[in-house]
Design a protein around this motif. Structure first.
Motif, PDB file in Angstrom:
ATOM      1  N   ILE A  55     -11.697  -8.152  10.966  1.00  0.00           N
ATOM      2  CA  ILE A  55     -11.861  -9.050   9.829  1.00  0.00           C
ATOM      3  C   ILE A  55     -10.487  -9.236   9.188  1.00  0.00           C
ATOM      4  N   THR A  56     -10.087 -10.482   8.972  1.00  0.00           N
ATOM      5  CA  THR A  56      -8.791 -10.811   8.381  1.00  0.00           C
ATOM      6  C   THR A  56      -9.019 -11.428   7.008  1.00  0.00           C
ATOM      7  N   ALA A  57      -8.264 -10.958   6.014  1.00  0.00           N
ATOM      8  CA  ALA A  57      -8.410 -11.461   4.648  1.00  0.00           C
ATOM      9  C   ALA A  57      -7.046 -11.584   3.985  1.00  0.00           C
ATOM     10  N   PHE A  58      -6.967 -12.394   2.969  1.00  0.00           N
ATOM     11  CA  PHE A  58      -5.802 -12.519   2.086  1.00  0.00           C
ATOM     12  C   PHE A  58      -4.518 -12.872   2.823  1.00  0.00           C
ATOM     13  N   ALA A  59      -4.494 -14.044   3.429  1.00  0.00           N
ATOM     14  CA  ALA A  59      -3.278 -14.511   4.100  1.00  0.00           C
ATOM     15  C   ALA A  59      -2.132 -14.595   3.085  1.00  0.00           C
ATOM     16  N   GLY A  60      -0.981 -14.127   3.488  1.00  0.00           N
ATOM     17  CA  GLY A  60       0.207 -14.178   2.637  1.00  0.00           C
ATOM     18  C   GLY A  60       0.360 -13.014   1.675  1.00  0.00           C
ATOM     19  N   ILE A  61      -0.462 -11.981   1.789  1.00  0.00           N
ATOM     20  CA  ILE A  61      -0.363 -10.828   0.885  1.00  0.00           C
ATOM     21  C   ILE A  61       0.920 -10.051   1.193  1.00  0.00           C
ATOM     22  N   THR A  62       1.557  -9.541   0.153  1.00  0.00           N
ATOM     23  CA  THR A  62       2.811  -8.805   0.333  1.00  0.00           C
ATOM     24  C   THR A  62       2.525  -7.348   0.681  1.00  0.00           C
ATOM     25  N   GLU A  63       3.535  -6.687   1.223  1.00  0.00           N
ATOM     26  CA  GLU A  63       3.356  -5.292   1.629  1.00  0.00           C
ATOM     27  C   GLU A  63       3.066  -4.372   0.448  1.00  0.00           C
ATOM     28  N   PRO A  64       3.826  -4.427  -0.667  1.00  0.00           N
ATOM     29  CA  PRO A  64       3.502  -3.519  -1.781  1.00  0.00           C
ATOM     30  C   PRO A  64       2.096  -3.749  -2.333  1.00  0.00           C
ATOM     31  N   GLU A  65       1.690  -5.006  -2.404  1.00  0.00           N
ATOM     32  CA  GLU A  65       0.353  -5.316  -2.899  1.00  0.00           C
ATOM     33  C   GLU A  65      -0.714  -4.793  -1.938  1.00  0.00           C
ATOM     34  N   SER A  66      -0.488  -4.951  -0.636  1.00  0.00           N
ATOM     35  CA  SER A  66      -1.481  -4.495   0.337  1.00  0.00           C
ATOM     36  C   SER A  66      -1.566  -2.974   0.385  1.00  0.00           C
ATOM     37  N   VAL A  67      -0.431  -2.285   0.263  1.00  0.00           N
ATOM     38  CA  VAL A  67      -0.452  -0.811   0.268  1.00  0.00           C
ATOM     39  C   VAL A  67      -1.259  -0.300  -0.922  1.00  0.00           C
ATOM     40  N   ALA A  68      -1.018  -0.874  -2.100  1.00  0.00           N
ATOM     41  CA  ALA A  68      -1.769  -0.472  -3.295  1.00  0.00           C
ATOM     42  C   ALA A  68      -3.250  -0.825  -3.147  1.00  0.00           C
ATOM     43  N   LEU A  69      -3.541  -1.986  -2.558  1.00  0.00           N
ATOM     44  CA  LEU A  69      -4.933  -2.396  -2.370  1.00  0.00           C
ATOM     45  C   LEU A  69      -5.651  -1.487  -1.375  1.00  0.00           C
ATOM     46  N   ILE A  70      -4.996  -1.125  -0.291  1.00  0.00           N
ATOM     47  CA  ILE A  70      -5.604  -0.236   0.705  1.00  0.00           C
ATOM     48  C   ILE A  70      -5.919   1.123   0.085  1.00  0.00           C
ATOM     49  N   GLU A  71      -4.995   1.662  -0.701  1.00  0.00           N
ATOM     50  CA  GLU A  71      -5.249   2.945  -1.367  1.00  0.00           C
ATOM     51  C   GLU A  71      -6.423   2.842  -2.334  1.00  0.00           C
ATOM     52  N   ALA A  72      -6.465   1.737  -3.115  1.00  0.00           N
ATOM     53  CA  ALA A  72      -7.558   1.549  -4.073  1.00  0.00           C
ATOM     54  C   ALA A  72      -8.895   1.348  -3.359  1.00  0.00           C
ATOM     55  N   LEU A  73      -8.887   0.593  -2.246  1.00  0.00           N
ATOM     56  CA  LEU A  73     -10.125   0.382  -1.486  1.00  0.00           C
ATOM     57  C   LEU A  73     -10.634   1.688  -0.883  1.00  0.00           C
ATOM     58  N   ASN A  74      -9.743   2.462  -0.292  1.00  0.00           N
ATOM     59  CA  ASN A  74     -10.144   3.750   0.281  1.00  0.00           C
ATOM     60  C   ASN A  74     -10.721   4.670  -0.786  1.00  0.00           C
ATOM     61  N   LYS A  75     -10.104   4.685  -1.959  1.00  0.00           N
ATOM     62  CA  LYS A  75     -10.595   5.516  -3.055  1.00  0.00           C
ATOM     63  C   LYS A  75     -11.973   5.040  -3.520  1.00  0.00           C
ATOM     64  N   ALA A  76     -12.142   3.726  -3.662  1.00  0.00           N
ATOM     65  CA  ALA A  76     -13.431   3.185  -4.132  1.00  0.00           C
ATOM     66  C   ALA A  76     -14.545   3.427  -3.124  1.00  0.00           C
ATOM     67  N   MET A  77     -14.212   3.414  -1.830  1.00  0.00           N
ATOM     68  CA  MET A  77     -15.235   3.635  -0.784  1.00  0.00           C
ATOM     69  C   MET A  77     -15.430   5.116  -0.467  1.00  0.00           C
ATOM     70  N   GLY A  78     -14.645   5.990  -1.147  1.00  0.00           N
ATOM     71  CA  GLY A  78     -14.779   7.428  -0.921  1.00  0.00           C
ATOM     72  C   GLY A  78     -14.196   7.885   0.397  1.00  0.00           C
ATOM     73  N   LYS A  79     -13.218   7.163   0.896  1.00  0.00           N
ATOM     74  CA  LYS A  79     -12.599   7.525   2.172  1.00  0.00           C
ATOM     75  C   LYS A  79     -11.279   8.210   1.917  1.00  0.00           C
ATOM     76  N   LYS A  80     -10.933   9.070   2.834  1.00  0.00           N
ATOM     77  CA  LYS A  80      -9.608   9.659   2.787  1.00  0.00           C
ATOM     78  C   LYS A  80      -8.657   8.692   3.441  1.00  0.00           C
ATOM     79  N   ARG A  81      -7.406   8.780   3.098  1.00  0.00           N
ATOM     80  CA  ARG A  81      -6.398   7.879   3.676  1.00  0.00           C
ATOM     81  C   ARG A  81      -6.326   8.088   5.179  1.00  0.00           C
ATOM     82  N   GLU A  82      -6.442   6.957   5.909  1.00  0.00           N
ATOM     83  CA  GLU A  82      -6.362   7.036   7.368  1.00  0.00           C
ATOM     84  C   GLU A  82      -4.902   7.051   7.808  1.00  0.00           C
ATOM     85  N   ILE A  83      -4.611   7.862   8.794  1.00  0.00           N
ATOM     86  CA  ILE A  83      -3.231   7.940   9.299  1.00  0.00           C
ATOM     87  C   ILE A  83      -3.185   7.389  10.701  1.00  0.00           C
TER      88      ILE A  83
END
Length: 185
Positions: free
Chosen positions: A157-185
């Motif tokens: 699934i692809t979303a948010f075309a044109g998103i910047t790296e700092p914004e996506s890193v913060a969003l991924i961390e927030a999404l993982n936290k909201a879904m109760g997931k640990k950070r994937e490596i």
């Protein structure tokens, strides 16, 4: 003695809302003037061709209408709908992700209309940011915009075309936290 004025940095996730353990992030589609002008040109050509086809159809006696004329009118109607919807989506569309412990919802909005896809958090894998890349294809180089991606089953699934790296890193961390997931490596 000189004073230095510090500006408050803009938050990385300016379009994020946190309410009742749920994260909602929304983003407008990036505006591309070249794309919009091309779609408007296609719309102009479509309008002229539709006008000519309708005039020719109305001038033809009812018994002499060919299946080709009717097929052409149906094709022009479908093509016009595609061009108009593309223009409206590129100018007024927004996307949102809503994440909680129970579900992840990806929604596309255009005015009052919305299309949603719901995913269970345990089925969402490999949440990542993909940088913009240029790929050499058979017709020449193709540019893919940076985007946020995740795997659901065998689909990506692809979303948010044109998103910047700092914004996506913060969003991924927030999404993982909201879904109760640990950070994937």
């Amino acid at each position: 003695m000189s004073t230095v004025n510090f500006q408050k940095p803009e938050p990385v996730l300016a379009n994020a809302e946190f309410r009742n353990g749920e994260l909602r992030y929304f983003r407008k589609n990036p505006r591309n003037i070249i794309h919009s002008l091309f779609v408007l040109l296609c719309l102009g050509i479509w309008a002229q061709q539709t006008y000519s086809a309708v005039r020719a159809t109305l001038a033809t006696p009812l018994g002499k209408l060919s299946s080709g004329m009717l097929f052409g009118l149906v094709f022009l109607a479908l093509f016009g709908g595609l061009v108009i919807s593309t223009l409206i989506w590129s100018l007024f569309g927004t996307q949102s992700l809503t994440a909680s412990l129970a579900k992840l919802t990806y929604t596309k909005h255009v005015g009052p209309f919305k299309w949603s896809r719901h995913f269970r958090p345990d089925t969402v894998q490999n949440l990542r940011w993909l940088d913009s890349v240029t790929v050499k294809g058979a017709e020449g180089p193709e540019r893919t915009e940076s985007s946020l991606r995740f795997d659901h089953g065998s689909k990506t699934i692809t979303a948010f075309a044109g998103i910047t790296e700092p914004e996506s890193v913060a969003l991924i961390e927030a999404l993982n936290k909201a879904m109760g997931k640990k950070r994937e490596i």
